[in-house]
Write a protein that holds these residues in place. Structure first.
Motif, PDB file in Angstrom:
ATOM      1  N   ARG A  24     -29.581  39.547  34.571  1.00 18.55           N
ATOM      2  CA  ARG A  24     -28.488  39.266  33.644  1.00 18.55           C
ATOM      3  C   ARG A  24     -28.843  38.114  32.706  1.00 18.55           C
ATOM      4  O   ARG A  24     -29.815  37.392  32.934  1.00 18.55           O
ATOM      5  N   LYS A  49     -26.658  35.158  29.932  1.00 16.74           N
ATOM      6  CA  LYS A  49     -25.375  34.638  29.450  1.00 16.74           C
ATOM      7  C   LYS A  49     -25.272  34.900  27.962  1.00 16.74           C
ATOM      8  O   LYS A  49     -26.107  34.449  27.179  1.00 16.74           O
ATOM      9  N   ASN A  50     -24.225  35.640  27.562  1.00 17.98           N
ATOM     10  CA  ASN A  50     -24.060  35.939  26.142  1.00 17.98           C
ATOM     11  C   ASN A  50     -23.431  34.759  25.413  1.00 17.98           C
ATOM     12  O   ASN A  50     -23.164  33.711  25.999  1.00 17.98           O
ATOM     13  N   ASP A  52     -20.578  34.202  24.460  1.00 11.84           N
ATOM     14  CA  ASP A  52     -19.257  33.817  24.976  1.00 11.84           C
ATOM     15  C   ASP A  52     -19.347  33.136  26.338  1.00 11.84           C
ATOM     16  O   ASP A  52     -18.320  32.807  26.938  1.00 11.84           O
ATOM     17  N   GLY A  53     -20.579  32.995  26.852  1.00 13.85           N
ATOM     18  CA  GLY A  53     -20.761  32.358  28.149  1.00 13.85           C
ATOM     19  C   GLY A  53     -20.569  33.293  29.324  1.00 13.85           C
ATOM     20  O   GLY A  53     -20.563  32.862  30.478  1.00 13.85           O
ATOM     21  N   LYS A  54     -20.410  34.590  29.034  1.00 11.02           N
ATOM     22  CA  LYS A  54     -20.202  35.570  30.092  1.00 11.02           C
ATOM     23  C   LYS A  54     -21.538  36.191  30.508  1.00 11.02           C
ATOM     24  O   LYS A  54     -22.462  36.329  29.708  1.00 11.02           O
ATOM     25  N   SER A  55     -21.619  36.590  31.774  1.00 12.69           N
ATOM     26  CA  SER A  55     -22.823  37.211  32.307  1.00 12.69           C
ATOM     27  C   SER A  55     -22.862  38.690  31.918  1.00 12.69           C
ATOM     28  O   SER A  55     -21.864  39.407  32.050  1.00 12.69           O
ATOM     29  N   GLU A  56     -24.019  39.148  31.444  1.00 16.06           N
ATOM     30  CA  GLU A  56     -24.154  40.522  30.950  1.00 16.06           C
ATOM     31  C   GLU A  56     -25.530  41.052  31.353  1.00 16.06           C
ATOM     32  O   GLU A  56     -26.501  40.298  31.434  1.00 16.06           O
TER      33      GLU A  56
END
Length: 423
Positions: free
Chosen positions: A370, A372-373, A375-379
């Motif tokens: 993964r 971190k995008n 937006d700080g979200k894991s992807e």
């Protein structure tokens, strides 16, 4: 591995993709996934509610003891005991449903990209590009296995004596040409920005699962039972598994690696004239390129890989074509694959020498790879791999297409690597 929420929210898309692949019992296996997922989620809710109730009662028990209401506390302790037993049972059920879901998901291949056409076999692949001039050979032109014997540069019989069929021995200028190709491919890749690495030739089961060779291709891999390890079928496996369990930064993209490895494939059931000589081996050398990309850029990266491989074949002046594989011929983990084939004039047939594939999130989901995008979200990242290049059939095409009455010429690009210009 497909993500469960994707299957749940895009059931028809998944079914259409599996039909495009001619995947048997598509509806049945998708329903198995949805049922196992529903059972798992319901059990998780019950477990969470049970634990919450148990925690609530534990706090009340403490309050009752403090206020001296021992009888009430004792009754609640009996109830929490029952809840603990229920929690244990729900945990066991949750484990069963989770394993059932995982096992079913492992059986489902990647969903083909929208550009992939339906088809049942290699006969349905689309030729999208062809380049190079097919040479006119002398009347006494020979296939590469006879050229190898004539010039004493590859010994198939000696390899059979030592190990078995499909394990050739390269000799003299044949060995030097083999080494020249490896160094040439690595130099071309590093010049294009790939970082060269050396990786193990044995991997554990988790690595095989991570890139999708297990459990799908277990019968095609050589297994060392005493150590529970597998000989690699391609450099893609150890290179991509470098990132298993990693959380990379968005600023790290693109991540690009290249590496040379021998490759080992059982190729069970392979026989006939089409596998003579170097056409199909159990052990062969290959230089691999692997990319980890941001999902927004992965198809642009795939196009770049295709152009890079084109450049190598142009330098070698080999006639080649590119095929976009149909659904039925696309590999288990890939969403889109382009195959490169060189023309073997002496055999009068096309020989596959490279594949470039985008696996999208399929491998990354197995690998738990993964980033971190913004937006700080894991992807999940996208993984890509390609041969740049596999040696046996490239060598076969050079021997056959560059043969003359006076011997075999060496492609101009390889002369500095070989130290000779003719065999």
């Amino acid at each position: 591995m497909l993500q469960v929420h994707f299957i749940r929210e895009n059931k028809q898309v998944v079914l259409d993709g599996l039909v495009k692949r001619n995947f048997a019992n598509a509806e049945t296996i998708v329903e198995q996934v949805l049922t196992a997922d529903e059972n798992r989620r319901k059990t998780q809710v019950l477990l969470d509610d049970t634990l919450a109730e148990s925690n609530k009662l534990s706090k009340e028990i403490g309050t009752f003891f403090k206020t001296g209401e021992v009888q009430k506390a004792t009754l609640l302790k009996e109830k929490t005991g029952q809840l603990k037993e229920l929690s244990k049972e729900l945990n066991e059920r949750l484990t069963i449903f989770s394993e059932e879901l995982q096992n079913v998901l492992y059986q489902i291949p990647n969903i083909p990209h929208t550009s992939v056409k339906p088809g049942t076999s290699e006969e349905d692949n689309e030729e999208i590009f062809q380049e190079g001039t097919i040479p006119v050979l002398p009347e006494n032109a020979l296939p590469h296995w006879e050229l190898a014997k004539k010039h004493d540069i590859i010994d198939f019989e000696l390899g059979t004596k030592i190990t078995g069929a499909g394990f050739p021995i390269y000799k003299g200028k044949g060995a030097r040409l083999q080494r020249a190709l490896i160094n040439y491919f690595l130099d071309k890749n590093t010049q294009a920005g790939y970082t060269e690495i050396q990786v193990p030739h044995l991997v554990n089961e988790a690595s095989g699962i991570g890139t999708g060779q297990l459990p799908d291709k277990e019968g095609q891999m050589y297994y060392i039972g005493e150590d529970d390890l597998y000989l690699i079928p391609t450099g893609e496996v150890p290179i991509t598994n470098i990132f298993r369990g990693n959380l990379v930064q968005e600023s790290d993209f693109p991540i690009t690696y290249t590496g040379y490895t021998p490759c080992f494939r059982r190729e069970a059931g392979s026989y006939g004239a089409h596998v003579r000589g170097l056409n199909r081996l159990h052990q062969f050398d290959k230089v691999e390129i692997v990319r980890v990309e941001h999902p927004n850029n992965s198809y642009q990266a795939l196009d770049g890989m295709v152009e890079h491989i084109k450049g190598i074949l142009r330098d070698l002046k080999l006639p080649y074509r590119i095929l976009r594989l149909c659904g039925g011929d696309t590999g288990f983990t890939a969403a889109l694959t382009f195959d490169f084939e060189v023309f073997s004039t002496a055999q009068n047939r096309w020989l596959e020498i490279s594949s470039a594939s985008n696996c999208e999130t399929f491998q990354a989901n197995r690998l738990k790879l993964r980033f971190k995008n913004s937006d700080g979200k894991s992807e999940l990242a996208h993984t890509l791999n390609g041969s740049s290049l596999a040696l046996p059939r490239v060598l076969a095409a050079i021997l056959e297409n560059y043969q003359t009455e006076d011997g075999i010429q060496i492609p101009e690009a390889l002369i500095p690597y070989c130290g000779f210009d003719r065999i």
